[in-house]
Design a protein around this motif. Structure first.
Motif, short mmCIF file in Angstrom:
data_model
loop_
_atom_site.label_atom_id
_atom_site.label_comp_id
_atom_site.label_asym_id
_atom_site.label_seq_id
_atom_site.Cartn_x
_atom_site.Cartn_y
_atom_site.Cartn_z
N SER A 64 -34.10 126.32 -1.56
CA SER A 64 -33.15 126.55 -2.65
C SER A 64 -33.83 127.03 -3.93
O SER A 64 -33.22 127.63 -4.79
CB SER A 64 -32.33 125.30 -2.92
N ASN A 80 -33.61 133.18 3.16
CA ASN A 80 -32.84 131.94 3.21
C ASN A 80 -33.43 130.95 4.21
O ASN A 80 -34.14 131.33 5.13
CB ASN A 80 -31.38 132.25 3.55
N GLU A 81 -33.08 129.68 4.04
CA GLU A 81 -33.66 128.61 4.85
C GLU A 81 -33.27 128.71 6.32
O GLU A 81 -34.03 128.31 7.19
CB GLU A 81 -33.21 127.23 4.35
N ILE A 82 -32.07 129.19 6.58
CA ILE A 82 -31.61 129.19 7.97
C ILE A 82 -32.45 130.14 8.82
O ILE A 82 -32.97 129.77 9.87
CB ILE A 82 -30.11 129.56 8.02
N THR A 83 -32.62 131.36 8.31
CA THR A 83 -33.43 132.33 9.04
C THR A 83 -34.86 131.82 9.18
O THR A 83 -35.46 131.90 10.25
CB THR A 83 -33.39 133.69 8.33
N VAL A 117 -30.46 133.95 16.80
CA VAL A 117 -29.50 133.04 16.19
C VAL A 117 -28.10 133.58 16.50
O VAL A 117 -27.78 134.72 16.18
CB VAL A 117 -29.69 132.99 14.66
N THR A 118 -27.27 132.77 17.14
CA THR A 118 -25.93 133.25 17.43
C THR A 118 -24.88 132.53 16.61
O THR A 118 -23.75 132.97 16.51
CB THR A 118 -25.58 133.08 18.92
N ASP A 119 -25.24 131.41 16.03
CA ASP A 119 -24.27 130.68 15.22
C ASP A 119 -25.03 129.67 14.37
O ASP A 119 -26.12 129.22 14.75
CB ASP A 119 -23.28 129.95 16.14
N PHE A 120 -24.47 129.34 13.23
CA PHE A 120 -25.08 128.28 12.43
C PHE A 120 -24.01 127.65 11.57
O PHE A 120 -22.93 128.20 11.40
CB PHE A 120 -26.21 128.83 11.54
N MET A 122 -23.69 124.81 7.96
CA MET A 122 -24.34 123.91 7.01
C MET A 122 -23.32 122.90 6.53
O MET A 122 -22.12 123.14 6.66
CB MET A 122 -24.86 124.70 5.80
N ASN A 123 -23.79 121.81 5.98
CA ASN A 123 -22.84 120.84 5.44
C ASN A 123 -22.05 121.51 4.31
O ASN A 123 -22.57 122.37 3.61
CB ASN A 123 -23.55 119.58 4.94
N THR A 124 -20.80 121.14 4.15
CA THR A 124 -19.99 121.81 3.12
C THR A 124 -20.06 121.06 1.80
O THR A 124 -20.92 121.34 0.99
CB THR A 124 -18.54 122.00 3.58
N VAL A 125 -19.16 120.13 1.60
CA VAL A 125 -19.11 119.53 0.27
C VAL A 125 -19.77 118.18 0.16
O VAL A 125 -19.98 117.68 -0.92
CB VAL A 125 -17.66 119.42 -0.21
N LYS A 204 -19.58 120.42 14.27
CA LYS A 204 -18.24 120.42 14.84
C LYS A 204 -17.98 121.69 15.66
O LYS A 204 -18.16 122.80 15.17
CB LYS A 204 -17.24 120.32 13.69
N LYS A 206 -19.55 123.06 18.03
CA LYS A 206 -20.69 123.84 18.53
C LYS A 206 -21.15 123.27 19.87
O LYS A 206 -21.03 122.08 20.12
CB LYS A 206 -21.85 123.79 17.54
#
Lengths: 325, 316
Positions: A64, A80-83, A117-120, A122-125, A204, A206
């Motif tokens: 971040s 970004n962290e996901i990649t 990567v086909t799907d990811f 992250m936590n929302t709120v 949820k 996945k």
């Protein structure tokens, strides 16, 4: 020749040096403590003792705090962290199909099929189930966070704790404490609650197929690790460098990029650890948006701005432009 | 007579109608500014806490112009299509405004049923009567406003370099640049093509929802869900980015419905609330685009993602 990877997260700043064959030769785990530039500076000061500027072939940043770090050290790529996490996981284990990553402020799931990567998600709120929440609860129970996992494994009958929301989980936990449940069982219950929360919120819908890798700072927690295995009914693997996977990914991405573009690194050198970095923020009054603009100062000289929506400050060119891809 | 029109909620879609109507009646029109920090702050301050962000922002718009106008247009839009409805928060909008904001001028209270000309005129007559007693003039203004509205179009359609995404969500989220943290420009800067639900015809979406067991209750549910399926089926998009306001009940239904029907097709849901830190959104959008690019580069990974729509039985 090494690739430098820096992951500036909310709780920790991780720095790694990766050699040409992908081995991690150096790894630093520094607490960010809300001062990302100081964390990066102190990390580079440690590396400066052992390495030379010319040994650094490429620099990648993620996390971040990647914007500010990219300006500070002169990064070749800010990703970004996901990649970054996905790239590192695939490099570690080409068989991986699911990556569970839980860091200080966020948690993610990355679904990988055939090395892509086909799907990811992250936590929302809600930040329930992330490292900083666990930190806070460990503090409440007066248990060092490092021993948190061992306590959880001791639990005979884990107590059921509401895991949907961090605030409610905390009050539920306090009630259970007041009723006199053993600390082991409360901690065990907390780990289960967090895993339940993760699986029903972040993961949820996945399809979690093996092989599952568990990385990020929270992977150090044996209690959470075991709770995941119980809940998923699958073996969950914690890679050896689980705590710095983001930084490894950033290093790999930076090397790939420079090789592809046949460019030289923008690294400013380890001397940045001697410079004085400060940031100052102000509210731009140019329009009613009232953006909170951050200005990064190196030895009292402005080297970069961000935070404005229109690009009035953002687009100013500096001698060390950061590359955002 | 100064007519105040808050630039919130469905203003983005129907502003031409309201502005033409009242200017034809000869009144001065006061429109609030684009959403900005002051408006957002005021909205959060005045509005009840349970409302979604767009309703809060609407309160801010109303509050920002209330002292500069004699009559405030708070459109209680009940329905824009036959046998379909709009979010229930619109039903109580005038009461919410009067209750939450002090010293509001006179407010339009009549409900609006837009699909039915006679019903719609009722609203116009009641609102127009506040300006003029000349009913022929109101009728004339109504006709020219309807004509002008027919010509106006909203929606975004832009070709991209390689990838195109559908930007889904309620129009007041998609067209409020402040509320959605400038996502349109962010995608543009990355060279990503954009298409919104407006570019799929009503008849196509109606065809699509016939496959559902239950007819959609809300117009935006039919429009967004139907458009997503049509665009996907025609291979016009590589992914869906859904902008959802936190606490929106309708979005929660639409998102699950889309998810259920698209199989493994990529969709990113972004929840928007009051925060102004853009790092969270940037990370998600960037990672999503990375993922789409890699998927396109390796097309054999998933033979044809488009065929998963309504594959096999459809128990929804």
């Amino acid at each position: 020749m090494y690739a430098l990877g820096v992951d500036v997260g909310s709780v920790s700043t991780n720095i790694v040096l990766v050699d040409n064959s992908g081995n991690v030769v150096e790894k630093l785990y520094i607490r960010t403590k809300g001062r990302p530039m100081e964390a990066v500076r102190s990390g580079l000061a440690v590396l400066k003792e052992k390495y030379d500027d010319r040994q650094i072939q490429s620099v990648g940043v993620t996390g971040s705090g990647r914007m500010i770090a990219a300006i500070q050290i002169g990064a070749d790529i800010a990703k970004n962290e996901i990649t970054a996490h996905a790239v590192a996981a695939i490099q570690m284990d080409p068989e991986v199909k699911t990556v569970v990553e839980i860091g200080g402020q966020d948690s993610k799931i990355i679904i990988i099929r055939n090395g892509i990567v086909t799907d990811f998600a992250m936590n929302t709120v809600c930040a329930a189930g992330t490292g900083s929440f666990l930190d806070r609860q460990a503090e409440r129970l007066e248990i060092p966070i490092e021993q948190f996992g061992d306590y959880a494994l001791e639990a005979a009958v884990p107590v059921r704790i509401a895991g949907r929301c961090a605030v409610f989980a905390e009050s539920d936990m306090i009630h259970k404490q007041q009723l006199g449940y053993a600390a082991f069982d409360i901690i065990g219950g907390l780990c289960e609650a967090l895993v339940r929360n993760y699986l029903s919120n972040v993961a949820k819908g996945k399809e979690l197929l093996p092989k599952v890798l568990f990385q990020g700072g929270v992977a150090a927690n044996k209690g959470i690790h075991k709770a995941f295995e119980n809940e998923l009914q699958l073996p969950v693997f914690v890679p050896p460098h689980y705590d710095v996977m983001g930084a490894i990914g950033a290093a790999i991405l930076a090397r790939e990029k420079l090789e592809r573009e046949k460019k030289k690194t923008m690294f400013k050198g380890f001397s940045v650890s001697d410079a004085e970095f400060k940031s100052r923020s102000f509210i731009c009054s140019g329009c009613p948006n009232r953006c909170e603009v951050v200005c990064v100062l190196e030895n009292q000289k402005a080297i970069g701005y961000f935070g404005d929506r229109c690009g009035k400050y953002n687009n100013r060119s500096f001698s060390s432009p950061a590359v955002y891809v | 007579m100064r007519i105040g029109i808050p630039k919130g909620l469905l203003y983005c879609r129907y502003h031409t109608f309201f502005e033409t109507f009242f200017s034809k009646l000869g009144s001065e029109i006061i429109v609030s500014e684009q959403t900005n920090k002051d408006i957002m702050d005021m909205g959060v301050e005045f509005c009840v806490d349970e409302a979604c962000l767009p309703v809060k922002v609407f309160h801010g718009h109303a509050a920002s112009i209330k002292d500069r106008c004699d009559y405030l247009i708070i459109p209680r839009i009940m329905s824009i299509c036959k046998k379909e409805y709009i979010c229930p928060k619109f039903c109580g909008l005038p009461e919410m405004i009067i209750h939450s904001i002090p010293h509001v001028p006179k407010v339009s209270m009549e409900p609006i049923y837009m699909q039915n000309e006679k019903e719609f005129f009722k609203w116009c007559f009641s609102a127009g009567s506040a300006v003029t007693k000349n009913s022929a003039k109101i009728k004339k203004a109504f006709i020219s406003a309807k004509k002008a509205q027919k010509k106006s179009r909203t929606g975004i359609i832009e070709p991209g370099q390689k990838l195109t995404v559908m930007l889904a969500g309620h129009p007041y989220v998609i067209f409020d640049e402040y509320l959605n943290m400038g996502i349109v420009n962010k995608l543009r800067a990355k060279g990503i093509g954009i298409i919104t639900e407006e570019f799929v015809s009503d008849s196509e979406t109606c065809e699509e929802v016939k496959k559902l067991v239950k007819k959609p209750f809300w117009t935006f549910q039919r429009r967004i869900f139907g458009a997503a399926c049509v665009l996907l089926r025609h291979k016009r998009i590589d992914g869906i980015i859904y902008l959802s306001s936190f606490a929106c009940g309708i979005d929660s239904v639409i998102i699950d419905l889309i998810r259920y029907c698209i199989g493994h097709f990529p969709m990113l849901v972004i929840k928007l609330d009051e925060h102004t830190g853009e790092a969270g959104m940037d990370t998600r959008v960037e990672a999503f685009i990375d993922m789409l690019e890699r998927r396109v580069l390796n097309e054999n990974y998933n033979p044809s993602p488009w065929e998963c729509v309504f594959s096999g039985q459809n128990p929804v």
